[in-house]
Write an enzyme that holds these catalytic residues in place. Structure first.
Site, PDB file in Angstrom:
ATOM      1  N   LYS A 253       0.834  -1.200   0.000  1.00  0.00           N
ATOM      2  CA  LYS A 253       0.000   0.000   0.000  1.00  0.00           C
ATOM      3  C   LYS A 253       0.871   1.253   0.000  1.00  0.00           C
ATOM      4  CE  LYS A 253      -3.870  -1.842   2.733  1.00  0.00           C
ATOM      5  NZ  LYS A 253      -4.942  -1.612   1.742  1.00  0.00           N
ATOM      6  N   ARG A 327     -10.355 -11.607   1.749  1.00  0.00           N
ATOM      7  CA  ARG A 327     -11.225 -12.623   1.143  1.00  0.00           C
ATOM      8  C   ARG A 327     -10.553 -13.995   1.113  1.00  0.00           C
ATOM      9  NH1 ARG A 327     -11.483  -8.902  -4.041  1.00  0.00           N
ATOM     10  NH2 ARG A 327     -11.011  -7.445  -2.368  1.00  0.00           N
TER      11      ARG A 327
HETATM   12  N1  BES Z   1      -8.235  -3.753   4.404  1.00  0.00           N
HETATM   13  C1  BES Z   1      -8.291  -3.301   3.062  1.00  0.00           C
HETATM   14  C2  BES Z   1      -9.545  -2.481   2.778  1.00  0.00           C
HETATM   15  C3  BES Z   1      -9.596  -1.117   3.411  1.00  0.00           C
HETATM   16  C4  BES Z   1      -8.896  -0.060   2.882  1.00  0.00           C
HETATM   17  C5  BES Z   1     -10.402  -0.902   4.502  1.00  0.00           C
HETATM   18  C6  BES Z   1      -8.976   1.197   3.458  1.00  0.00           C
HETATM   19  C7  BES Z   1     -10.496   0.343   5.085  1.00  0.00           C
HETATM   20  C8  BES Z   1      -9.778   1.393   4.564  1.00  0.00           C
HETATM   21  C9  BES Z   1      -8.290  -4.483   2.117  1.00  0.00           C
HETATM   22  O1  BES Z   1      -7.525  -5.572   2.497  1.00  0.00           O
HETATM   23  C10 BES Z   1      -7.736  -3.996   0.819  1.00  0.00           C
HETATM   24  O2  BES Z   1      -6.578  -3.665   0.789  1.00  0.00           O
HETATM   25  N2  BES Z   1      -8.569  -3.947  -0.201  1.00  0.00           N
HETATM   26  C11 BES Z   1      -8.168  -3.481  -1.480  1.00  0.00           C
HETATM   27  C12 BES Z   1      -8.630  -4.486  -2.498  1.00  0.00           C
HETATM   28  C13 BES Z   1      -8.023  -4.297  -3.861  1.00  0.00           C
HETATM   29  C14 BES Z   1      -6.546  -4.610  -3.828  1.00  0.00           C
HETATM   30  C15 BES Z   1      -8.717  -5.201  -4.828  1.00  0.00           C
HETATM   31  C16 BES Z   1      -8.835  -2.139  -1.720  1.00  0.00           C
HETATM   32  O3  BES Z   1      -9.950  -1.921  -1.265  1.00  0.00           O
HETATM   33  O4  BES Z   1      -8.183  -1.281  -2.310  1.00  0.00           O
HETATM   34 MN    MN Z   2      -5.508  -5.408   1.904  1.00  0.00          MN
END
Ligand code: BES
Ligand code: MN
Ligand code: ZN
Length: 475
Positions: A253, A327
Site C-alpha cells: 500500500k 477474502r
Molecule cells: N483492508 C483493506 C480495505 C480497506 C482499505 C479498509 C482502506 C479500510 C480502509 C483491504 O484488504 C484492501 O486492501 N482492499 C483493497 C482491495 C483491492 C486490492 C482489490 C482495496 O480496497 O483497495
Molecule cells: Mn488489503
C-alpha cells in the site's frame, strides 16, 4: 477497564452530576432563557447550582425520538461531563423509561477513550466514570433494571473490543488475539479452539497460511462455540476478518494513512464481542464464531501476485493482488464453517474494500446478501442500534468477473464494482448456505468522532447482530 457501578433508582444517591433530557416544546427548566436553548437534538446547556451540575440535553421533537436518539443524547452528555471531570453521573430517564437500554449503552460507550501509552506529562483532567445512576419511576424499576443490565453487558464488552481494536500491530498480533480470546472466553459458556501454524498446515488451511506466511507473527484460526439452543438445532455462523496489520504485502500500500490498517482486524473482533455477549446474555440459540487471523506483510517468504492457493475445501484462488487478502483468509474460515457446522446462515464481517467507503462513506456499512428476510432484519436492527447498513448487490451478475482461467476464482476483478465483486468472491465458499457479507471498512473506526463517541475503533456490528439474534434470525 476500571469498574463501573450502575444503579437503577427512583432518585439520585449522593451528589452526582445530573443529566436531564429535554423534549422540544416542553416547559424549560428554571434558569434557562428560552432564546438560549430550543432543545434541538443533542444541543446542551449546563446549569450550575452550588455543588450540583445539571446538563440539559435536547432530544428534538417528541414524535421523532427513537432509541438511538437516547443513545446519542446520553453519549453526548457523558462525554461532555467527563471532560469537565465528572466521576458520578445520574441520567434522569423518568420520562423515557422505555429507552433505558440505549441510554445506558450510550453512556458506557461514551465513557471509553483510548488513552494510549504516552508518558503522563500532561495529566488528564478527564474524569473516569465510576458510578452511573439511572433514574426512573417506581413502576418502571424492575423492567429498567433488566434493560440496564443487558445494556451494560453489551456496551462494556463493546468497549473491551474497542480497546483491543485500538492496539497497534506491534502490540497485537494473531497470537495476541488467540490468547486474548482464550482469556476473555474463560468462565463463559464458550468453547475455544485455536489452530497454530502447524495445525493449519496439517488441516489444509491454505488461504490463512498464504496470507500469513510473509510475517514473523504467524497466523492463527480461532473458533468459538456457544450452545444456548436446542441440541439438534443448526448454529448460526459468524465469521470475521482479523488482519492484525495490512501492509498490502508484496502489492504494498502507499504510505499515507497506512497506520489505519491496524484496524483491519475489526471484523474478527466484532465476532469475538458478539460471542462473548451472547454467552453472557445467555441467548437461547447456537452460535459458532470463526476468526481467521493473520498479518499481511511483504518479505522473502511472503505470498506473491500470480500464486495459486488451495483453500480448505479444495477450491483454488489465483492471487492477482496480495492486498486483497481478507477474502483469502475468509474463504478458509467460511469453508470450515460450512463443512464442520452446516450452519443455518453465515454472517461475515470484514473491513474488506476501500471502494465501500467511496460508495457509502462512514455512516453506513455495506450489506451484501440475496436473503431478503435476513437483509430486512439487519436493516431494521441497525436503525434501532444506531449501526446503519445499506443493501448492496451480490447477485450472480458479479460472479463472472471473479472467475479465473487457472483457478476457481481470482482475488481481484478490477475497480468496477469492486465491493460487489469482492462480496461475490467470498460467497463462492458459502455455496448453498444463506450468506450475508457486511463490509465495515467505513464504519469500523472513526477518525473525526461524532459528539457522542471518542475516535478510534467503534465495535460496529456487535449491537446490530445481538439485536437481530434476539429478535429471532429469519432463516
Ligand atoms: N483492508 C483493506 C480495505 C480497506 C482499505 C479498509 C482502506 C479500510 C480502509 C483491504 O484488504 C484492501 O486492501 N482492499 C483493497 C482491495 C483491492 C486490492 C482489490 C482495496 O480496497 O483497495
Ligand atoms: Mn488489503
Ligand atoms: Zn485488509
Amino acid at each position: 477497564m476500571p469498574s463501573l457501578k450502575i444503579d437503577v433508582r427512583t432518585s439520585p444517591f449522593g451528589s452526582p452530576d445530573l443529566v436531564s433530557f429535554f423534549v422540544k416544546g416542553s416547559p424549560l427548566p428554571p434558569g434557562i432563557p428560552s432564546e438560549e436553548f430550543e432543545g434541538a437534538p443533542f444541543s446542551t446547556v449546563l446549569l450550575r447550582d452550588k455543588n450540583q451540575r445539571t446538563l440539559v440535553v435536547g432530544l428534538g421533537e417528541k414524535n421523532k425520538i427513537e432509541p438511538d436518539t437516547l443513545r446519542r443524547a446520553a453519549g453526548v452528555a457523558v462525554k461532555h461531563l467527563l471532560k469537565l471531570g465528572s466521576k458520578e453521573i445520574a441520567l434522569d430517564l423518568a420520562a423515557h423509561a422505555n429507552h433505558v437500554a440505549p441510554a445506558v449503552e450510550g453512556a458506557i460507550l461514551a465513557s471509553y477513550k483510548f488513552t494510549g501509552f504516552g508518558t503522563p506529562a500532561k495529566k488528564s483532567t478527564r474524569g473516569v466514570l465510576s458510578r452511573l445512576q439511572i433514574l426512573v419511576g417506581e413502576q418502571e424499576l424492575t423492567q429498567a433494571r433488566a434493560q440496564a443490565r443487558d445494556a451494560e453487558i453489551i456496551a462494556s464488552i463493546t468497549n473491551t473490543i474497542r480497546g483491543l481494536g485500538n492496539l497497534p500491530g506491534n502490540l497485537f498480533t494473531p497470537i495476541s488475539l488467540a490468547e486474548k480470546t482464550q482469556e476473555l472466553a474463560h468462565g463463559h459458556n464458550l468453547t475455544v479452539k485455536i489452530w497454530n501454524e502447524r495445525q493449519l498446515k496439517r488441516d489444509n488451511f491454505g488461504g490463512i497460511l498464504a496470507v500469513g506466511q510473509g510475517s514473523v507473527n504467524p497466523p492463527r484460526f480461532i473458533v468459538l462455540e456457544y450452545r444456548g439452543g436446542a441440541k439438534r438445532e443448526a448454529p448460526v455462523a459468524l465469521v470475521g476478518k482479523a488482519v492484525t496489520f495490512d501492509t498490502g504485502g508484496i502489492s504494498i500500500k502507499p504510505g499515507a494513512q497506512m497506520d489505519e490498517m491496524k484496524w483491519d482486524k475489526m471484523g474478527g473482533l466484532a465476532v469475538l464481542g458478539i460471542m462473548l455477549a451472547a454467552a453472557e446474555l445467555k441467548l437461547p440459540l447456537n452460535l459458532v464464531g470463526l476468526i481467521p487471523a493473520a498479518e499481511n506483510m511483504p518479505g522473502p517468504e511472503a505470498y506473491r501476485p500470480g500464486d495459486i492457493v488451495t483453500t480448505l475445501d479444495g477450491k483454488t484462488i489465483e492471487v492477482l493482488n496480495t492486498d486483497a487478502e481478507g477474502r483469502i483468509i475468509l474463504a478458509d474460515a467460511i469453508a470450515h464453517a460450512r463443512l464442520t457446522y452446516k450452519p443455518s446462515a453465515i454472517i461475515e464481517y470484514s473491513t474488506l474494500t476501500g471502494a465501500c467507503i467511496v460508495a457509502l462513506g462512514h455512516q453506513r456499512a455495506g450489506l451484501f446478501t440475496s436473503e431478503i428476510k435476513l437483509r430486512d432484519a439487519l436493516v431494521a436492527a441497525g436503525k434501532i442500534t444506531g449501526e446503519l447498513v445499506w443493501p448492496m448487490p451480490i447477485d450472480d451478475e458479479f460472479k463472472e468477473a471473479v472467475l479465473s482461467e487457472v483457478a476457481t476464482a481470482k482475488n481481484t476483478a478490477g475497480r468496477e464494482g469492486s465491493s460487489c465483486t469482492s462480496a461475490s468472491f467470498i460467497k463462492i465458499w458459502a455455496e448453498e448456505i444463506p450468506f450475508v457479507h457486511m463490509d465495515i471498512a467505513g464504519t469500523a473506526w472513526v477518525i473525526k468522532p461524532p459528539a457522542y463517541l471518542e475516535g478510534g475503533a467503534t465495535g460496529f456490528g456487535i449491537r446490530l447482530t445481538l439485536q437481530t439474534l434476539r429478535a429471532g434470525l429469519p432463516v
